[in-house]
Design a protein around this motif. Structure first.
Motif, PDB file in Angstrom:
ATOM      1  N   SER A   1      -3.815 -19.005  -3.212  1.00 20.10           N
ATOM      2  CA  SER A   1      -3.114 -20.277  -3.029  1.00 20.10           C
ATOM      3  C   SER A   1      -4.053 -21.344  -2.484  1.00 20.10           C
ATOM      4  N   GLY A   2      -5.311 -20.981  -2.228  1.00 15.53           N
ATOM      5  CA  GLY A   2      -6.265 -21.999  -1.789  1.00 15.53           C
ATOM      6  C   GLY A   2      -7.322 -21.522  -0.823  1.00 15.53           C
TER       7      GLY A   2
ATOM      8  N   SER B   1      -7.567 -25.589  -1.208  1.00 11.53           N
ATOM      9  CA  SER B   1      -6.178 -26.017  -1.389  1.00 11.53           C
ATOM     10  C   SER B   1      -6.063 -27.455  -1.892  1.00 11.53           C
TER      11      SER B   1
ATOM     12  N   ARG C   1      -4.125 -26.397  -9.330  1.00 12.16           N
ATOM     13  CA  ARG C   1      -4.014 -24.995  -9.711  1.00 12.16           C
ATOM     14  C   ARG C   1      -4.608 -24.813 -11.099  1.00 12.16           C
TER      15      ARG C   1
ATOM     16  N   LYS D   1      -0.579 -22.223  -6.940  1.00 17.94           N
ATOM     17  CA  LYS D   1       0.102 -22.765  -5.754  1.00 17.94           C
ATOM     18  C   LYS D   1       1.590 -22.837  -6.004  1.00 17.94           C
TER      19      LYS D   1
END
Length: 93
Positions: free
Chosen positions: A22-23, A67, A71, A93
């Motif tokens: 997710s980052g 982040s 994506r 994400k």
């Protein structure tokens, strides 16, 4: 991985996790011998979104915060100037 035996060229270990991420990622590497390295992250279009030079190192780990990126698929590479290792990273994400 479709890369054949490339991961054995100059590194015993080159990992990126979690993947998908997710980052926040952790990049770990362990080389056969120390040297100057370039850690690079490119997006699917080949644009460089992260670049770092590391001097006279053989092992390490880096936590990176990606982040702020969209994506999608990214390619993280580690190069010693002669050989290059690449891992595909999926940002979801």
């Amino acid at each position: 991985t479709g890369l054949g035996g490339t991961h054995e060229l100059f590194a015993e270990n080159f990992e990126v996790y979690p993947n998908p991420s997710s980052g926040i990622i952790l990049v770990k590497f362990n080389l056969h011998q120390s040297g100057n390295l370039v850690l690079k992250i490119e997006d699917a279009l080949g644009q460089i979104v992260y670049l770092e030079e590391m001097y006279n190192t053989s092992t390490g780990q880096k936590q990176l915060d990606l982040s702020n990126l969209e994506r999608g698929i990214y390619f993280i590479s580690l190069s010693n100037g002669e050989e290059i290792l690449t891992v595909k990273l999926i940002l979801a994400k």
